[in-house]
Every structure is written in structure tokens, then in C-alpha cells.
Design a protein around this motif. Structure first.
Motif, PDB file in Angstrom:
ATOM      1  N   GLU A   1      -4.747   8.920  -2.329  1.00 40.71           N
ATOM      2  CA  GLU A   1      -5.762   8.598  -3.338  1.00 40.71           C
ATOM      3  C   GLU A   1      -5.134   8.339  -4.711  1.00 40.71           C
ATOM      4  OE1 GLU A   1      -6.453  11.296  -1.107  1.00 40.71           O
ATOM      5  OE2 GLU A   1      -7.598   9.836   0.047  1.00 40.71           O
ATOM      6  N   ASP A   2      -3.875   8.736  -4.898  1.00 37.28           N
ATOM      7  CA  ASP A   2      -3.172   8.443  -6.155  1.00 37.28           C
ATOM      8  C   ASP A   2      -2.847   6.958  -6.264  1.00 37.28           C
ATOM      9  OD1 ASP A   2      -3.170  11.132  -6.961  1.00 37.28           O
ATOM     10  OD2 ASP A   2      -1.283  11.529  -5.943  1.00 37.28           O
ATOM     11  N   CYS A   3      -2.852   6.253  -5.152  1.00 34.37           N
ATOM     12  CA  CYS A   3      -2.610   4.807  -5.133  1.00 34.37           C
ATOM     13  C   CYS A   3      -3.910   4.111  -5.532  1.00 34.37           C
ATOM     14  CB  CYS A   3      -2.185   4.359  -3.736  1.00 34.37           C
ATOM     15  SG  CYS A   3      -0.757   5.228  -3.082  1.00 34.37           S
ATOM     16  N   GLY A   4      -3.894   3.448  -6.674  1.00 34.78           N
ATOM     17  CA  GLY A   4      -5.107   2.806  -7.171  1.00 34.78           C
ATOM     18  C   GLY A   4      -5.258   1.379  -6.691  1.00 34.78           C
TER      19      GLY A   4
ATOM     20  N   CYS B   1       8.848   9.820   1.458  1.00 38.01           N
ATOM     21  CA  CYS B   1       7.581   9.497   0.800  1.00 38.01           C
ATOM     22  C   CYS B   1       7.015   8.237   1.448  1.00 38.01           C
ATOM     23  CB  CYS B   1       7.807   9.259  -0.690  1.00 38.01           C
ATOM     24  SG  CYS B   1       8.404  10.713  -1.568  1.00 38.01           S
ATOM     25  N   SER B   2       5.711   8.204   1.613  1.00 39.45           N
ATOM     26  CA  SER B   2       5.032   7.063   2.231  1.00 39.45           C
ATOM     27  C   SER B   2       4.724   5.998   1.190  1.00 39.45           C
ATOM     28  CB  SER B   2       3.719   7.520   2.879  1.00 39.45           C
ATOM     29  OG  SER B   2       3.983   8.478   3.872  1.00 39.45           O
ATOM     30  N   LEU B   3       4.778   4.748   1.614  1.00 37.67           N
ATOM     31  CA  LEU B   3       4.451   3.616   0.756  1.00 37.67           C
ATOM     32  C   LEU B   3       2.934   3.502   0.629  1.00 37.67           C
ATOM     33  CD1 LEU B   3       5.856   1.200  -0.701  1.00 37.67           C
ATOM     34  CD2 LEU B   3       5.497  -0.099   1.394  1.00 37.67           C
ATOM     35  N   CYS B   4       2.445   3.255  -0.593  1.00 38.85           N
ATOM     36  CA  CYS B   4       1.012   3.030  -0.773  1.00 38.85           C
ATOM     37  C   CYS B   4       0.575   1.847   0.080  1.00 38.85           C
ATOM     38  CB  CYS B   4       0.708   2.719  -2.237  1.00 38.85           C
ATOM     39  SG  CYS B   4       0.872   4.122  -3.362  1.00 38.85           S
ATOM     40  N   PRO B   5      -0.682   1.833   0.517  1.00 36.46           N
ATOM     41  CA  PRO B   5      -1.176   0.702   1.311  1.00 36.46           C
ATOM     42  C   PRO B   5      -1.167  -0.603   0.505  1.00 36.46           C
ATOM     43  CG  PRO B   5      -2.722   2.551   1.384  1.00 36.46           C
ATOM     44  CD  PRO B   5      -1.698   2.873   0.342  1.00 36.46           C
ATOM     45  N   ALA B   6      -1.104  -1.704   1.195  1.00 40.13           N
ATOM     46  CA  ALA B   6      -1.188  -3.018   0.545  1.00 40.13           C
ATOM     47  C   ALA B   6      -2.492  -3.111  -0.236  1.00 40.13           C
ATOM     48  CB  ALA B   6      -1.114  -4.127   1.584  1.00 40.13           C
ATOM     49  N   GLY B   7      -2.451  -3.752  -1.388  1.00 38.67           N
ATOM     50  CA  GLY B   7      -3.628  -3.882  -2.236  1.00 38.67           C
ATOM     51  C   GLY B   7      -3.807  -2.710  -3.186  1.00 38.67           C
ATOM     52  N   LYS B   8      -2.862  -1.768  -3.150  1.00 35.44           N
ATOM     53  CA  LYS B   8      -2.908  -0.605  -4.034  1.00 35.44           C
ATOM     54  C   LYS B   8      -1.546  -0.435  -4.693  1.00 35.44           C
ATOM     55  CE  LYS B   8      -6.338   1.842  -1.284  1.00 35.44           C
ATOM     56  NZ  LYS B   8      -7.366   2.207  -2.247  1.00 35.44           N
ATOM     57  N   ALA B   9      -1.520   0.268  -5.830  1.00 31.50           N
ATOM     58  CA  ALA B   9      -0.266   0.498  -6.542  1.00 31.50           C
ATOM     59  C   ALA B   9      -0.286   1.883  -7.168  1.00 31.50           C
ATOM     60  CB  ALA B   9      -0.068  -0.565  -7.616  1.00 31.50           C
ATOM     61  N   LEU B  10       0.906   2.393  -7.460  1.00 30.36           N
ATOM     62  CA  LEU B  10       1.051   3.718  -8.056  1.00 30.36           C
ATOM     63  C   LEU B  10       2.242   3.701  -8.994  1.00 30.36           C
ATOM     64  CD1 LEU B  10       0.528   6.771  -8.291  1.00 30.36           C
ATOM     65  CD2 LEU B  10       1.771   7.071  -6.160  1.00 30.36           C
ATOM     66  N   ALA B  11       2.005   4.012 -10.266  1.00 30.33           N
ATOM     67  CA  ALA B  11       3.075   4.102 -11.256  1.00 30.33           C
ATOM     68  C   ALA B  11       2.857   5.353 -12.095  1.00 30.33           C
ATOM     69  CB  ALA B  11       3.084   2.866 -12.146  1.00 30.33           C
ATOM     70  N   ASP B  12       3.946   6.011 -12.456  1.00 33.28           N
ATOM     71  CA  ASP B  12       3.863   7.209 -13.281  1.00 33.28           C
ATOM     72  C   ASP B  12       3.305   6.882 -14.656  1.00 33.28           C
ATOM     73  OD1 ASP B  12       5.071   9.397 -11.702  1.00 33.28           O
ATOM     74  OD2 ASP B  12       6.778   8.041 -11.658  1.00 33.28           O
ATOM     75  N   THR B  13       2.513   7.814 -15.203  1.00 33.42           N
ATOM     76  CA  THR B  13       2.021   7.622 -16.565  1.00 33.42           C
ATOM     77  C   THR B  13       3.141   7.860 -17.575  1.00 33.42           C
ATOM     78  OG1 THR B  13       1.181   9.891 -16.534  1.00 33.42           O
ATOM     79  CG2 THR B  13      -0.392   8.145 -16.048  1.00 33.42           C
TER      80      THR B  13
ATOM     81  N   ARG C   1       4.900  -1.645  -4.216  1.00 32.39           N
ATOM     82  CA  ARG C   1       3.628  -0.991  -4.557  1.00 32.39           C
ATOM     83  C   ARG C   1       3.669  -0.241  -5.893  1.00 32.39           C
ATOM     84  NH1 ARG C   1       3.548  -3.419  -0.180  1.00 32.39           N
ATOM     85  NH2 ARG C   1       2.230  -2.894   1.561  1.00 32.39           N
ATOM     86  N   SER C   2       4.578  -0.647  -6.791  1.00 32.61           N
ATOM     87  CA  SER C   2       4.686   0.014  -8.084  1.00 32.61           C
ATOM     88  C   SER C   2       3.792  -0.625  -9.147  1.00 32.61           C
ATOM     89  CB  SER C   2       6.132   0.004  -8.575  1.00 32.61           C
ATOM     90  OG  SER C   2       6.564  -1.321  -8.818  1.00 32.61           O
ATOM     91  N   ALA C   3       3.223  -1.783  -8.843  1.00 31.91           N
ATOM     92  CA  ALA C   3       2.391  -2.496  -9.805  1.00 31.91           C
ATOM     93  C   ALA C   3       1.515  -3.506  -9.077  1.00 31.91           C
ATOM     94  CB  ALA C   3       3.268  -3.212 -10.826  1.00 31.91           C
ATOM     95  N   CYS C   4       0.566  -4.042  -9.817  1.00 31.62           N
ATOM     96  CA  CYS C   4      -0.262  -5.141  -9.315  1.00 31.62           C
ATOM     97  C   CYS C   4       0.091  -6.389 -10.117  1.00 31.62           C
ATOM     98  CB  CYS C   4      -1.746  -4.823  -9.492  1.00 31.62           C
ATOM     99  SG  CYS C   4      -2.304  -3.399  -8.529  1.00 31.62           S
ATOM    100  N   GLU C   5       0.066  -7.530  -9.456  1.00 29.48           N
ATOM    101  CA  GLU C   5       0.382  -8.785 -10.133  1.00 29.48           C
ATOM    102  C   GLU C   5      -0.652  -9.834  -9.752  1.00 29.48           C
ATOM    103  OE1 GLU C   5       4.286  -9.784  -8.740  1.00 29.48           O
ATOM    104  OE2 GLU C   5       3.597 -10.231  -6.722  1.00 29.48           O
ATOM    105  N   PHE C   6      -0.791 -10.844 -10.609  1.00 24.19           N
ATOM    106  CA  PHE C   6      -1.740 -11.908 -10.314  1.00 24.19           C
ATOM    107  C   PHE C   6      -1.321 -12.638  -9.047  1.00 24.19           C
ATOM    108  CE2 PHE C   6      -2.932 -11.342 -14.752  1.00 24.19           C
ATOM    109  CZ  PHE C   6      -4.313 -11.354 -14.636  1.00 24.19           C
ATOM    110  N   CYS C   7      -2.294 -13.100  -8.307  1.00 22.97           N
ATOM    111  CA  CYS C   7      -2.028 -13.860  -7.084  1.00 22.97           C
ATOM    112  C   CYS C   7      -1.264 -15.142  -7.420  1.00 22.97           C
ATOM    113  CB  CYS C   7      -3.342 -14.243  -6.401  1.00 22.97           C
ATOM    114  SG  CYS C   7      -4.297 -12.835  -5.846  1.00 22.97           S
ATOM    115  N   LYS C   8      -0.499 -15.593  -6.490  1.00 18.68           N
ATOM    116  CA  LYS C   8       0.259 -16.838  -6.652  1.00 18.68           C
ATOM    117  C   LYS C   8      -0.717 -18.023  -6.649  1.00 18.68           C
ATOM    118  CE  LYS C   8       4.494 -14.920  -5.513  1.00 18.68           C
ATOM    119  NZ  LYS C   8       4.276 -13.722  -6.272  1.00 18.68           N
ATOM    120  N   PRO C   9      -0.357 -19.116  -7.313  1.00 18.85           N
ATOM    121  CA  PRO C   9      -1.235 -20.289  -7.310  1.00 18.85           C
ATOM    122  C   PRO C   9      -1.599 -20.709  -5.885  1.00 18.85           C
ATOM    123  CG  PRO C   9       0.557 -20.595  -8.860  1.00 18.85           C
ATOM    124  CD  PRO C   9       0.857 -19.336  -8.084  1.00 18.85           C
TER     125      PRO C   9
END
Length: 93
Positions: free
Chosen positions: A60-63, A34-46, A75-83
Motif C-alpha cells: 500500500e506504500d506504492c502509490g 524487497c518486492s518491486l511495486c506493481p506496474a502503474g505504481k511508484a514509491l519514493a522516500d520523502t 518503480r521509483s517514479a511516475c513519468e508521462f506516457c510516451k507519444p
């Protein structure tokens, strides 16, 4: 057994396929990885307890991550940028 999109098997002659994990997708029948979603995108099962291959069958499943967030390394989630850093557009890396 050829695996369907969203699934993979890395064993020759396998009789079962696995659904791609969070942060990954496969587009083709018979995928061996399986390919890794591109940077800046994430994909997690509902539904984490019952992963759906249809949620992992296309890039396109990578949001896009929302503004001020970046994707985690897996790439399983998005997180706030570091300070001291910023992502001022959706989907930024």
C-alpha cells in the motif's frame, strides 16, 4: 538479526539491515529481499538522505501513478506516457 518490515538483509548472520530502495517494499520480519511495486505504481522516500523503513513496509506504500503517467521500470517514479500511448486511469500499467 531479523530485519523489520521495510528492511532486508541478504547475508546470513548479518548484524545490520538495509532499508528497501525506492520502488520496493518488504512486508515480513526477516526479509531477505524487497518486492518491486506493481506496474502503474511508484514509491519514493520523502527524505532521500534518510530512508524510513515505515515507508517501505507494505504494498500500500506504492502509490498509483496519476492519469497520463506510468511507472518507471524501477518503480521509483511516475513519468508521462510516451507519444502515441496513453494511460487514461490512475494506476494504469
Amino acid at each position: 538479526l531479523p530485519c523489520l518490515p521495510g528492511q532486508f538483509s541478504n547475508q546470513s548472520g548479518a548484524t545490520e539491515c538495509s532499508t528497501c530502495t525506492n520502488g520496493r517494499y518488504s512486508e515480513a520480519n526477516g526479509s531477505t529481499f524487497c518486492s518491486l511495486c506493481p506496474a502503474g505504481k511508484a514509491l519514493a522516500d520523502t527524505d532521500e538522505s534518510n530512508p524510513d523503513p515505515a515507508e517501505h513496509d507494505s504494498p500500500e506504500d506504492c502509490g498509483d501513478c496519476a492519469m497520463y503517467k506510468i511507472s518507471t521500470a524501477d518503480r521509483s517514479a511516475c513519468e508521462f506516457c510516451k507519444p502515441g500511448t496513453e494511460a487514461d486511469e490512475d494506476g494504469q500499467r
